[in-house]
Each structure stands twice: as structure tokens, then as C-alpha cells.
Design an enzyme around this catalytic site. Structure first.
Site, PDB file in Angstrom:
ATOM      1  N   SER A 245      -1.941   0.639   1.897  1.00  0.00           N
ATOM      2  CA  SER A 245      -2.239  -0.779   2.101  1.00  0.00           C
ATOM      3  C   SER A 245      -0.977  -1.544   2.467  1.00  0.00           C
ATOM      4  O   SER A 245       0.067  -1.403   1.811  1.00  0.00           O
ATOM      5  CB  SER A 245      -2.855  -1.373   0.834  1.00  0.00           C
ATOM      6  OG  SER A 245      -4.097  -0.766   0.549  1.00  0.00           O
ATOM      7  N   GLU A 246      -1.093  -2.346   3.495  1.00  0.00           N
ATOM      8  CA  GLU A 246       0.037  -3.127   3.990  1.00  0.00           C
ATOM      9  C   GLU A 246       0.699  -3.920   2.868  1.00  0.00           C
ATOM     10  O   GLU A 246       0.034  -4.536   2.033  1.00  0.00           O
ATOM     11  CB  GLU A 246      -0.459  -4.095   5.058  1.00  0.00           C
ATOM     12  CG  GLU A 246       0.617  -5.016   5.619  1.00  0.00           C
ATOM     13  CD  GLU A 246       0.045  -5.964   6.646  1.00  0.00           C
ATOM     14  OE1 GLU A 246       0.740  -6.252   7.628  1.00  0.00           O
ATOM     15  OE2 GLU A 246      -1.108  -6.422   6.478  1.00  0.00           O
TER      16      GLU A 246
ATOM     17  N   GLN B  61       7.035   4.387  -1.207  1.00  0.00           N
ATOM     18  CA  GLN B  61       5.859   5.244  -1.022  1.00  0.00           C
ATOM     19  C   GLN B  61       5.569   5.461   0.459  1.00  0.00           C
ATOM     20  O   GLN B  61       5.224   6.565   0.877  1.00  0.00           O
ATOM     21  CB  GLN B  61       4.636   4.633  -1.701  1.00  0.00           C
ATOM     22  CG  GLN B  61       4.573   4.858  -3.194  1.00  0.00           C
ATOM     23  CD  GLN B  61       3.220   4.463  -3.766  1.00  0.00           C
ATOM     24  OE1 GLN B  61       2.603   3.497  -3.326  1.00  0.00           O
ATOM     25  NE2 GLN B  61       2.757   5.193  -4.748  1.00  0.00           N
TER      26      GLN B  61
ATOM     27  N   GLY C 121      -1.645  -7.218  -0.725  1.00  0.00           N
ATOM     28  CA  GLY C 121      -1.830  -7.711  -2.088  1.00  0.00           C
ATOM     29  C   GLY C 121      -3.111  -7.229  -2.746  1.00  0.00           C
ATOM     30  O   GLY C 121      -3.808  -8.005  -3.382  1.00  0.00           O
TER      31      GLY C 121
ATOM     32  N   ASP D 187      -8.827  -5.815  -7.914  1.00  0.00           N
ATOM     33  CA  ASP D 187      -8.477  -5.069  -6.706  1.00  0.00           C
ATOM     34  C   ASP D 187      -9.619  -5.261  -5.720  1.00  0.00           C
ATOM     35  O   ASP D 187     -10.746  -4.827  -5.975  1.00  0.00           O
ATOM     36  CB  ASP D 187      -8.282  -3.589  -7.037  1.00  0.00           C
ATOM     37  CG  ASP D 187      -7.677  -2.788  -5.887  1.00  0.00           C
ATOM     38  OD1 ASP D 187      -7.813  -3.218  -4.724  1.00  0.00           O
ATOM     39  OD2 ASP D 187      -7.083  -1.727  -6.157  1.00  0.00           O
TER      40      ASP D 187
ATOM     41  N   ARG E 284      -9.632  -4.194  -2.511  1.00  0.00           N
ATOM     42  CA  ARG E 284      -9.533  -3.297  -1.370  1.00  0.00           C
ATOM     43  C   ARG E 284     -10.796  -2.456  -1.181  1.00  0.00           C
ATOM     44  O   ARG E 284     -11.406  -2.003  -2.139  1.00  0.00           O
ATOM     45  CB  ARG E 284      -8.329  -2.368  -1.525  1.00  0.00           C
ATOM     46  CG  ARG E 284      -7.006  -3.087  -1.361  1.00  0.00           C
ATOM     47  CD  ARG E 284      -5.851  -2.168  -1.627  1.00  0.00           C
ATOM     48  NE  ARG E 284      -5.806  -1.747  -3.035  1.00  0.00           N
ATOM     49  CZ  ARG E 284      -4.876  -0.935  -3.523  1.00  0.00           C
ATOM     50  NH1 ARG E 284      -3.933  -0.449  -2.730  1.00  0.00           N
ATOM     51  NH2 ARG E 284      -4.887  -0.615  -4.807  1.00  0.00           N
TER      52      ARG E 284
END
Length: 217
Positions: A69-70, A87, A109, A142, A144
Site C-alpha cells: 500500500s502506497e 519493506q 494510510g 483498516d 484497505r
């Protein structure tokens, strides 16, 4: 039963030589896509033997894949508040050695966006942990989704992966969307003076497979 996903297609693919600040360099092929369900500009980087062309995953070893994830602050500016930059650097080298894909997902984020992430940092500075900070801002712990990641893998003809991640939710979601996770491969633990509490919280509340303990000294 795996959920059926809309079909995505490769929009552009182009060779992209990579070089990191520490001097590590490798060849990559970057892919963009049409038809991703969230409409975001996610990218896939083919590395190692996947830097040349899209091939069927077949019966050979599952490619090493990391959905990353960016994180603008960590990936670009080297923020020590998280482990994202290290990472990313680790993942590129390991995938280049093994062959596979880095999926660079535009969900800053944990999906709440850059400005909200900085607001969450401000709350963390008052003693609130990273998950409760998101909740205090009206977000989920979260947010995502890995639907687009699964679409990207299917488009790249990858049905089985060795998943380079410490996050069990990535494996759960990919399996739900029809990707076989043949192996779970942990990343290293990238500690700094500024991110120890953050990593401990991810291990405790997010069940991330991180062997890290908060020092009381």
C-alpha cells in the site's frame, strides 16, 4: 467459494529500470490497468523472470507477490514513523531474486488518505494508537481492499502466489477473490526509535506476524 470479479485488462506495459538510494538497481516491467473496480491508478511491477513478459502461472513455483500500500511519507521521504519504505526496498530485491510481482496499491494510510493519515499521526502523538486514531477520525481501523489486487493478478495470469506479507488480512482477501495463497512469506522487521510502538500495535491488534516487543526500558 471465491467471488467472481469483473475482468480487468492491461492498459500499458513498459520496461522501467529501478534504482534505490542505497544503490540497489534492478530491471522491472510496470503494468497499468483498465477496469479495476475502484478506479485507482494501481501499478504492478514485474521483477526477476516476470520483468520480461506475462506468462501463465502454470504448474511451476508460485511467484513471489507483495501487495504494497502506497505510503508517500515512508516510501518517498523515508519517514521513520512506519516500516513502509524499508519493506518496499526489501520486497523489490526479494521479488527480483525469486521472480514475481510487486503490486503498488494507491491506498494511503490503510485506505484513509494522506491528509487523514497525518491527522491520525497528530492523535498518535497524544498517546492514541494507530488503530484508535483512525476510529477517532470516523474511519475503520483498516479500510484497505484487495479486490483490485486480485483483479491485477488474474489479468497477469497469476492464480497462485507466495505472499510476501506479515498481514493475514491480505491472504484472507486474496483467497476470497480467487487467488490461491500457496505460501506465506514474512518480511523482515524494520525497527526504528520512532516506529516500535506502531509495530507492536500492528502485531497485537492486527495479528501481523511481527516478532517485536515494546521495550519498557
Amino acid at each position: 467459494m471465491a467471488l467472481r470479479l469483473p475482468t480487468a485488462t492491461i492498459r500499458t506495459q513498459v520496461a522501467l529500470p529501478l534504482r534505490f538510494a542505497d544503490g540497489y538497481a534492478t530491471a522491472a516491467r510496470v503494468f497499468s490497468f483498465d477496469g479495476l473496480v475502484d478506479g485507482q491508478d494501481h501499478l504492478a511491477f514485474g521483477l526477476g523472470d516476470r520483468a520480461a513478459a506475462v506468462v501463465s502461472s502454470g504448474r511451476g513455483p508460485a511467484p513471489l507477490v507483495r501487495p504494497h500500500s502506497e505510503c508517500l511519507t515512508g516510501d518517498v521521504f523515508g519517514s521513520q514513523r512506519c516500516d513502509c519504505g524499508p519493506q518496499l526496498r526489501e520486497a523489490v530485491e526479494r521479488i527480483a531474486d525469486a521472480g514475481g510481482y510487486l503490486l503498488y496499491l494507491r491506498q494511503e494510510g490503510r485506505g484513509i488518505g494522506l491528509y487523514s493519515k497525518l491527522e491520525a499521526y497528530a492523535l498518535q502523538d497524544t498517546g492514541v494508537d494507530t488503530y484508535d486514531a483512525n476510529l477517532a477520525l470516523g474511519h475503520a481501523e483498516d479500510e484497505r481492499s484487495y479486490v483490485a489486487a486480485a483483479q491485477m493478478l488474474h489479468t497477469l495470469r497469476v492464480s497462485r502466489v507466495a505472499l510476501l506479507s506479515n498481514n493475514p488480512d491480505k491472504a484472507r482477501q486474496l483467497r476470497r477473490f480467487g487467488v490461491t495463497v500457496a505460501a506465506l512469506v514474512p518480511t523482515g522487521v524494520h525497527l526504528s526509535a520512532a516506529n516500535t510502538r506502531y509495530l507492536v500495535t500492528k502485531a497485537r491488534r492486527g495479528a501481523h506476524t511481527l516478532d517485536v516487543r515494546l521495550s519498557t526500558g
